[in-house]
Design an enzyme around this catalytic site. Sequence first.
Site, PDB file in Angstrom:
ATOM      1  N   CYS A 380       1.070  -0.983   0.097  1.00 42.08           N
ATOM      2  CA  CYS A 380       0.013   0.090  -0.220  1.00 42.08           C
ATOM      3  C   CYS A 380       0.583   1.777   0.047  1.00 42.08           C
ATOM      4  O   CYS A 380       1.762   1.672  -1.053  1.00 42.08           O
ATOM      5  CB  CYS A 380      -0.796   0.110   1.174  1.00 42.08           C
ATOM      6  SG  CYS A 380      -2.322   1.215   0.908  1.00 42.08           S
ATOM      7  N   HIS A 519      -3.983  -4.910   0.352  1.00 39.37           N
ATOM      8  CA  HIS A 519      -3.283  -6.213   2.299  1.00 39.37           C
ATOM      9  C   HIS A 519      -3.575  -7.306   1.701  1.00 39.37           C
ATOM     10  O   HIS A 519      -4.163  -7.866   2.071  1.00 39.37           O
ATOM     11  CB  HIS A 519      -3.999  -5.566   2.510  1.00 39.37           C
ATOM     12  CG  HIS A 519      -3.961  -3.650   3.058  1.00 39.37           C
ATOM     13  ND1 HIS A 519      -2.755  -3.557   3.608  1.00 39.37           N
ATOM     14  CD2 HIS A 519      -4.634  -2.275   2.495  1.00 39.37           C
ATOM     15  CE1 HIS A 519      -2.552  -2.114   4.304  1.00 39.37           C
ATOM     16  NE2 HIS A 519      -3.202  -1.916   3.032  1.00 39.37           N
ATOM     17  N   GLU A 521      -1.956  -9.730   3.027  1.00 38.57           N
ATOM     18  CA  GLU A 521      -1.340 -10.120   4.344  1.00 38.57           C
ATOM     19  C   GLU A 521      -2.795 -10.189   5.418  1.00 38.57           C
ATOM     20  O   GLU A 521      -2.763 -11.410   5.813  1.00 38.57           O
ATOM     21  CB  GLU A 521      -0.406  -8.481   5.255  1.00 38.57           C
ATOM     22  CG  GLU A 521      -1.445  -8.128   5.901  1.00 38.57           C
ATOM     23  CD  GLU A 521      -1.367  -6.586   4.956  1.00 38.57           C
ATOM     24  OE1 GLU A 521      -0.897  -6.802   3.587  1.00 38.57           O
ATOM     25  OE2 GLU A 521      -1.663  -5.656   5.225  1.00 38.57           O
TER      26      GLU A 521
END
Length: 547
Positions: A380, A519, A521
Amino acid sequence: MARFVFITGGVVSSLGKGLASAALGALLQARGYSVRLRKLDPYLNVDPGTMSPFEHGEVFVTDDGAETDLDLGHYERFTGVAARQTDSVSSGRIYSNVLEKERRGDYLGKTIQVIPHVTNEIKDFIHIGEDEVDFMLCEIGGTVGDIEGLPFFEAIRQFAQEQPRGDCIFIHLTLLPYMAASGELKTKPTQHSVKELRSIGLAPDILLCRSEREIPEKERAKLALFCNVREDAVIPARDLKSIYEAPLAYHNVGLDRAVLKAFQISPAPRPKLAKWQDVADRVYNPEGEVLVAIVGKYTQLEDAYKSIAEALTHGGIQNRVKVKYEWIDSEIFEREDPAPHLERFDAILVPGGFGERGTEGMLKAAQFARERKVPYFGICLGMQLAVIEAVRNLAKIENAGSEEFDQESGKKRFTPVVYHLKEWVEGNRTIKRKTTDNKGGTMRLGAYNAVLRNGSQVAKIYQSETISERHRHRYEVDLGFREPLEKYGMIFSGMSPDGRLPEIVELSDHPWYIGVQFHPELKSKPFEPHPLFADFVRAAVEQSRLV
Ligand code: GLN
């Protein structure tokens, strides 16, 4: 129709209720049941979206674009069930719904009260989607006795009263402190916590007791007697070296059996725990180690980047190595040369963030990684800065920057490489936003597709042409820089399906230099590591062999 498990906490906060709930979810799945996990938070913010990461840790984003509590991340990592907007609620949201209904006249002129209007709103929330799963696990944030928590406790009391008998159980998580002087585990705080619960009409079926030591039989019997639970429902929850051992550890102490027994279900077949055994084996028996630097600005509070830390661990699980990481405050690089700080790391990750503070230091980290050919993962803000760094130092536009920084300072200092996006397409809707919109919900949030360029490094990593990833940002890389940067080997290898928004950049003459606008993750799981994190850790392993 679902059965409901309510998980409350007592004695102190941060005992790991979210984790215990998530591990229980995983255990019920291992016994063949379907589950959904929910978090009910007593604080008054409408959602955690506008809270500082220092206040509340990471904001976890769901596919359907909700900004939620980080516990939903645990739920997803342990169960693989994608969380939804309707899996997280706060007092703020509940009150705001009630007030909206009141203004609309839905209550037909009645006096609006906590009981029944607020509690009804909470109960309606708990009922959502109840037909879809066997078990609904609802965690109540905070600890029993908190003023804000009362409407939630009252609502779950009423809820259980209204459900068919035996369809709801209550688990209470407490702490047994160890007194070194007397060499004892103390049960009194737990007794008081249960007394508090019972005074508001809730009787726990299961006590989950966190402690650093084994709970002696005598104390267990005492807890059972004084707290009015069965002795085999006093479950010890010892501290663990890895959270990923939790499903196995809770199974070994009988949590899933106790839960089924409380529902009067005889625990039939053995749970399928091979997946968790493999995860624990890989976590506890790594064959190597890599060291990753996370260069960001919310470095004092680990929870601010919870999912990133977990996703790195998952990358390690995939590669059978232990991933160690250190948080480095990027502002240091605004005063000092980054090289002596970063040379000992096998890879560098620049995570997401908001505002200008610390970004000059992150740019230095990106430059170091690019020039020294150290694996770099920009997430990001970390991608936006990778592009700004390339524009500054390769395309030689020295004042390249982001509109975010100029908007913050109110000065026009930068050539905007990253601009404020005010209109975008979601499915077949066009969404429009103004700079002056209020802070909640002005971001591009939730799952969006991206199309990967044929033959690119990311297409190989994902083994796919189209991907879906979660977003949470206001600013975008300007497509106008694609051509100038390609000359220097920075490829825009992932784009939004309409071709307007850059989603991924990579460097062609670098072993691993990837920036992503989303994102990744948030979607990584220990038993299904995210491909980008798995490959980033693989690259770190290779780098570690060079050093
Ligand atoms: N501040 C940047 C934006 O809003 C990046 C956000 C993030 O890293 N999550 O676009």
